[in-house]
Scaffold this motif. Sequence first.
Motif, PDB file in Angstrom:
ATOM      1  N   ALA A   2       0.947  -1.262   0.270  1.00 33.91           N
ATOM      2  CA  ALA A   2      -0.158  -0.171  -0.043  1.00 33.91           C
ATOM      3  C   ALA A   2       1.239   1.335   0.234  1.00 33.91           C
ATOM      4  O   ALA A   2       0.463   2.120  -0.397  1.00 33.91           O
ATOM      5  CB  ALA A   2      -0.766   0.064   1.202  1.00 33.91           C
ATOM      6  N   ARG A  86       3.692  -9.641   6.982  1.00 38.02           N
ATOM      7  CA  ARG A  86       2.681  -9.304   7.372  1.00 38.02           C
ATOM      8  C   ARG A  86       3.725  -8.401   8.835  1.00 38.02           C
ATOM      9  O   ARG A  86       2.936  -7.561   9.090  1.00 38.02           O
ATOM     10  CB  ARG A  86       2.517 -10.825   7.468  1.00 38.02           C
ATOM     11  CG  ARG A  86       1.265 -10.562   8.787  1.00 38.02           C
ATOM     12  CD  ARG A  86       0.264  -9.641   8.971  1.00 38.02           C
ATOM     13  NE  ARG A  86      -0.836  -8.862   9.570  1.00 38.02           N
ATOM     14  CZ  ARG A  86      -1.825  -9.452  10.073  1.00 38.02           C
ATOM     15  NH1 ARG A  86      -2.645 -10.309   9.109  1.00 38.02           N
ATOM     16  NH2 ARG A  86      -2.946  -8.792  10.497  1.00 38.02           N
ATOM     17  N   SER A  89       4.646  -5.215   7.951  1.00 35.28           N
ATOM     18  CA  SER A  89       3.696  -4.110   8.269  1.00 35.28           C
ATOM     19  C   SER A  89       3.205  -3.354   9.459  1.00 35.28           C
ATOM     20  O   SER A  89       2.548  -2.574   9.747  1.00 35.28           O
ATOM     21  CB  SER A  89       2.338  -4.400   7.436  1.00 35.28           C
ATOM     22  OG  SER A  89       2.907  -5.122   5.967  1.00 35.28           O
ATOM     23  N   GLU A 294      -5.547  -0.303  -5.321  1.00 32.04           N
ATOM     24  CA  GLU A 294      -5.545  -0.002  -3.963  1.00 32.04           C
ATOM     25  C   GLU A 294      -5.584   1.017  -3.145  1.00 32.04           C
ATOM     26  O   GLU A 294      -6.073   0.492  -1.811  1.00 32.04           O
ATOM     27  CB  GLU A 294      -4.200  -0.818  -3.627  1.00 32.04           C
ATOM     28  CG  GLU A 294      -3.579  -1.451  -2.257  1.00 32.04           C
ATOM     29  CD  GLU A 294      -1.817  -1.430  -2.144  1.00 32.04           C
ATOM     30  OE1 GLU A 294      -1.523  -0.797  -2.812  1.00 32.04           O
ATOM     31  OE2 GLU A 294      -2.254  -2.669  -1.664  1.00 32.04           O
ATOM     32  N   PHE A 298      -8.661   1.312  -0.352  1.00 27.83           N
ATOM     33  CA  PHE A 298      -7.937   1.211   0.896  1.00 27.83           C
ATOM     34  C   PHE A 298      -9.102   2.409   1.552  1.00 27.83           C
ATOM     35  O   PHE A 298      -9.331   2.207   2.927  1.00 27.83           O
ATOM     36  CB  PHE A 298      -6.736   1.876   1.156  1.00 27.83           C
ATOM     37  CG  PHE A 298      -6.683   1.257   2.635  1.00 27.83           C
ATOM     38  CD1 PHE A 298      -6.529   0.321   3.084  1.00 27.83           C
ATOM     39  CD2 PHE A 298      -6.029   2.269   2.995  1.00 27.83           C
ATOM     40  CE1 PHE A 298      -5.312   0.632   4.510  1.00 27.83           C
ATOM     41  CE2 PHE A 298      -5.671   2.325   4.840  1.00 27.83           C
ATOM     42  CZ  PHE A 298      -5.008   1.417   5.027  1.00 27.83           C
ATOM     43  N   TYR A 301     -12.510   1.035   2.367  1.00 32.45           N
ATOM     44  CA  TYR A 301     -12.229   0.085   3.188  1.00 32.45           C
ATOM     45  C   TYR A 301     -11.558   0.656   4.805  1.00 32.45           C
ATOM     46  O   TYR A 301     -12.283   0.242   5.535  1.00 32.45           O
ATOM     47  CB  TYR A 301     -10.670  -0.732   2.994  1.00 32.45           C
ATOM     48  CG  TYR A 301     -10.357  -1.934   3.620  1.00 32.45           C
ATOM     49  CD1 TYR A 301     -10.439  -3.293   4.014  1.00 32.45           C
ATOM     50  CD2 TYR A 301      -9.456  -1.715   4.838  1.00 32.45           C
ATOM     51  CE1 TYR A 301     -10.337  -4.084   4.662  1.00 32.45           C
ATOM     52  CE2 TYR A 301      -8.600  -2.602   5.793  1.00 32.45           C
ATOM     53  CZ  TYR A 301      -9.473  -4.074   5.450  1.00 32.45           C
ATOM     54  OH  TYR A 301      -8.242  -4.773   6.080  1.00 32.45           O
ATOM     55  N   SER A 302     -11.136   1.563   5.099  1.00 32.92           N
ATOM     56  CA  SER A 302     -10.478   1.792   6.759  1.00 32.92           C
ATOM     57  C   SER A 302     -11.638   2.990   6.836  1.00 32.92           C
ATOM     58  O   SER A 302     -12.177   2.545   7.979  1.00 32.92           O
ATOM     59  CB  SER A 302      -9.831   3.442   6.420  1.00 32.92           C
ATOM     60  OG  SER A 302      -8.515   2.853   5.622  1.00 32.92           O
ATOM     61  N   LEU A 387      -5.969 -10.705  -3.970  1.00 38.77           N
ATOM     62  CA  LEU A 387      -5.333  -8.892  -3.187  1.00 38.77           C
ATOM     63  C   LEU A 387      -6.204  -8.928  -2.271  1.00 38.77           C
ATOM     64  O   LEU A 387      -6.156  -8.505  -0.918  1.00 38.77           O
ATOM     65  CB  LEU A 387      -4.592  -8.964  -3.867  1.00 38.77           C
ATOM     66  CG  LEU A 387      -3.413  -9.193  -4.187  1.00 38.77           C
ATOM     67  CD1 LEU A 387      -2.332  -7.727  -5.326  1.00 38.77           C
ATOM     68  CD2 LEU A 387      -1.999  -9.923  -3.285  1.00 38.77           C
ATOM     69  N   PHE A 388      -7.332  -8.323  -3.143  1.00 35.11           N
ATOM     70  CA  PHE A 388      -8.870  -7.602  -2.008  1.00 35.11           C
ATOM     71  C   PHE A 388      -9.619  -9.115  -0.988  1.00 35.11           C
ATOM     72  O   PHE A 388      -9.546  -8.054   0.288  1.00 35.11           O
ATOM     73  CB  PHE A 388      -9.608  -8.171  -3.443  1.00 35.11           C
ATOM     74  CG  PHE A 388      -9.391  -6.260  -3.884  1.00 35.11           C
ATOM     75  CD1 PHE A 388      -9.433  -5.052  -3.351  1.00 35.11           C
ATOM     76  CD2 PHE A 388      -9.648  -5.778  -5.476  1.00 35.11           C
ATOM     77  CE1 PHE A 388      -9.920  -4.044  -3.731  1.00 35.11           C
ATOM     78  CE2 PHE A 388      -9.149  -5.682  -6.259  1.00 35.11           C
ATOM     79  CZ  PHE A 388      -9.289  -3.599  -5.137  1.00 35.11           C
ATOM     80  N   TYR A 391      -7.311  -8.868   1.559  1.00 29.82           N
ATOM     81  CA  TYR A 391      -8.059  -7.047   2.871  1.00 29.82           C
ATOM     82  C   TYR A 391      -8.732  -8.027   3.781  1.00 29.82           C
ATOM     83  O   TYR A 391      -8.207  -7.658   5.074  1.00 29.82           O
ATOM     84  CB  TYR A 391      -8.110  -6.847   2.164  1.00 29.82           C
ATOM     85  CG  TYR A 391      -7.287  -5.436   1.004  1.00 29.82           C
ATOM     86  CD1 TYR A 391      -6.681  -4.635   1.899  1.00 29.82           C
ATOM     87  CD2 TYR A 391      -6.528  -5.025   0.262  1.00 29.82           C
ATOM     88  CE1 TYR A 391      -5.855  -3.440   2.032  1.00 29.82           C
ATOM     89  CE2 TYR A 391      -5.846  -4.256   0.106  1.00 29.82           C
ATOM     90  CZ  TYR A 391      -5.370  -3.049   0.330  1.00 29.82           C
ATOM     91  OH  TYR A 391      -4.716  -2.326   0.728  1.00 29.82           O
TER      92      TYR A 391
END
Length: 476
Positions: A2, A86, A89, A294, A298, A301-302, A387-388, A391
Motif C-alpha cells: 500500500a 505481514r 506491516s 489499492e 483502501f 475499506y478504512s 489480493l482483495f 484485505y
Amino acid sequence: MAGIGFELNKLFKEKSFSAKVRALGYSGIVVAGPLVLGIAFVFMVTFMAGKYGLSLTDRMLLSAMITYAIMASLFLTGTISLPVTRYVSDCLYKEEDENVIPSLYGSLAVILPPGAVLYLIFLLQSKFSFTVTLLNLMLFLLLCCIWLQTGYLSAVKDYRGIMLSYVIAIGAAFLTLLLLHLFFGAAYWIFLMSCVVGYGCQVLFAFSLIYDFFDSDEKGAFAFLPYLKKYFSLSLIGTLSNIGSFSHILLAWRSRISVHVGGAFYTSPYYDVPAFYAYLATLVTTIFFVTRAETAFFEKYSAYFGALNSAAPYYFVKEKREQMLTVMWADILQAAVLQVLTTAGMLSIGVILFERAGFGILVQIRSYFISLTLGYSMYATANMLTLFSMYFADYKSVLIDDSIFAGGVIVSTALIMTYGPLRLFGLGFCLGAFFYLLVSYINLRVYTANLEYEVLAKKPLCRIRKEEAPACPEKT
C-alpha cells in the motif's frame, strides 16, 4: 504494498504527461523490477554471447543457469516472504520501525543456509569447475536477498533511488562483461560473473536505501518467527502461487521439447522465450492495483472498518460497506478491461515479432505465446481478486484458490505434455489460470456477500479457557 500506491498515486494525480509516465515507470520498476531485471539479464547475456562468438550450447547453458537461479530463489523465498511482509506491516503500524531491519537479517539467516546447501547439492551433480559452481551459488544467494529485500523496498519512499539501483545493476553487469572480455576472451563464465556483479550491486544499493529509511536495532532479528507459525497459511499461499506461476516451465524442461545443455541443466528454448514475454502481461494489472485500485479501495475499506470499530448504527455500517464493495468491483472491472486490451495488443505485436525473428518452428512458438499470454492475463486478474480477499484476511479462500491454481497447472500441463501434440503445450497453464480466475471470483463474491457475518460472527471476539467458561444453567 500500500505504501507504494499512496506515494505513486500523487504522481498520477498530477496533470502533466511526464508525471504520469514517471509514475507508470516507477510502478513497474518497484513492483516487478527484480523479475524484469532477471529477464533483461537473460537476454543481454545471450545477445552479447552471440556477438562474442560463443557457441549455441554455451549460450543456452548460460540462459539456463540464470533461469534456474531465478526459479529456485523464487520458490525458496516464497515460503516466508508473505509472513515476513505481514510482520513488517505490523511493525510499521505500531511505529516500531527499529524492528524492520533486524527482521531482514533474521529472514536471510533463516533462508540462506538451507537454500545454499540444497542448491549446492544440485550444482555438484553437474560437475562444473569450482569457479562456475561458485558463481552459480553466488547468483542464487544474491537473488534470494533481492526477493526478500523487495518487500522492504515497498515501504521506502525513494522511488528514484530504487529505479536507479536497477540501472546501476545493468550498467555494472555490462561494464564487467566488457572488461573481462578484454582479458579472458569469450569464456562463458565471464557472462555469469557479469550477472553476479550486477545483482551484487543491486543488493548493496537496496541495503543502502533500506538503511537510509529505517532506524535499526541490534536485537530482535528473529522476532518474526512466531509469524511463520501464526500465519502459516501465508507461507502456503506464497509457495503455491509460485508453483502455479512457474511449474509449467519446469515441466517443459523435462518434456519432449527439452534440451540437455550441460550437467543437471535442461531447458526448452522454444517454450521459455514465449513464457518470459507472456509474463509481461501481468504487469498492467499489478501496476493498476498498486496505483489505483489499492489506494481508492483502501479509503473506503478504512471507513467501513472504522464504522464497525466505533459501534456505529447498522444503517451507517451498511452504507460504508456498499460504498467499499462498489469501488472494489468497479476497480476489478476496470482492471479486467484494461487487461483484455493489453492482451490483445501483446498478441498482435508479439505474433508479428516472432514471425520476423525467424524461429524455426513458427507455428509451435506462436501457439505457445498465445496460450501463455492468455494464461498470464487470467492469472493477473485472478491474483488481483486474491489480493482483495487478503484485505479481508480471508486466507482460507485464498489458500483454496492457489491450491486449485497450482494443482490445475501441474495436472493439465503434465497430461498435455505427455499425451497431447506439441503445439498445445502452453494450454495446460492457460487452463490452470482459468480455473484460478473462476474460483477466485466465486470465493470473493461469496465472502463479501455476507461480510458482517464473516468479519464479526465467524471471528472470535475473545478466547475463554474451558475451565473459565461460565457453567450452563440447570434446567428447571
